[in-house]
Write a protein that holds these residues in place. Structure first.
Motif: not given
Length: 226
Positions: A14, A49, A51-52, A81-85
């Motif tokens: 992230t 992805g 949304e991530h 990248i702002t979040g895991e997924g």
């Protein structure tokens, strides 16, 4: 975490730029301008992805047409990248490579039309955005050149890795090469065990391969000077 760039699993965290993830994992991505949001060569299609990832930047809004945005288009040098997924990307450079290698003429025509449309409609806005950033001190020409230079190192690593993957049959274990050289050196060094006291000692009882207590020479050559 693992994201997929051109179907290649890539280590990421992230806060990472997509451009840096692709570079450090030797994935096929363009970065002619060094990641300054000018050339659009780091364009990627986000297949999964979104949304991530960080929201669209002003640079992306200026450089990417609505048509490409609708296809999941982003600039890897601007996207974090702002979040895991699950995140799956296809880079423009890799998409073009696959079209060319697959001799996909219809696909190439469609690709060229899409890129041509984006250039005609967004190039003025993209150039204007770059000029504005320079005027506001947000884009430093000197720093841009440094980034371009740094990108060359990643490019060379990608080229070498791609060559070895494509032509795997040409790979030779390093140990085979170095082992062969070592063997030749050993043979050469054993041809003459030592030179001492005016005598050349050929392989035999005085050679390092034999028992140390046996010191007699198999053959000696006396060297005299006048």
């Amino acid at each position: 975490m693992i994201i997929h760039v051109n179907q290649r699993p890539c280590e990421a965290q992230t806060g990472d730029l997509l451009l840096h993830v692709a570079q450090h994992n030797k994935s096929h991505i363009g970065y002619i301008c060094g990641g300054n949001g000018i050339c659009q060569s780091c364009f990627v299609y986000v297949q999964e992805g979104m949304e991530h990832l960080s929201p669209l930047s002003n640079v992306e809004k200026a450089c990417i047409s609505e048509k490409l945005l609708a296809e999941g288009g982003r600039l890897a040098c601007q996207t974090v990248i702002t979040g895991e997924g699950t995140i799956r990307l296809l880079t423009r450079a890799e998409k073009l490579r696959r079209i060319v290698l697959g001799l996909n003429v219809p696909g190439f025509i469609t690709y060229a039309q899409t890129i041509g449309y984006n250039v005609l409609n967004k190039l003025p806005d993209c150039a204007g955005s770059a000029a504005l950033r320079i005027r506001n001190g947000e884009l430093n020409p000197g720093e841009s050149l440094r980034k371009i230079g740094a990108g060359l190192g990643h490019a060379s690593l990608f080229v070498s890795a791609s060559f070895l993957e494509t032509f795997a049959f040409m790979q030779l274990p390093l140990s085979l090469i170095t082992g062969g050289a070592s063997g030749m050196y050993t043979m050469a060094s054993d041809a003459v065990c030592s030179v001492s006291g005016g005598a050349v000692h050929l392989p035999g009882s005085t050679c390092r391969r034999h028992e140390p207590e046996k010191t007699a020479s198999v053959h000696t050559v006396t060297i005299s000077g006048r």
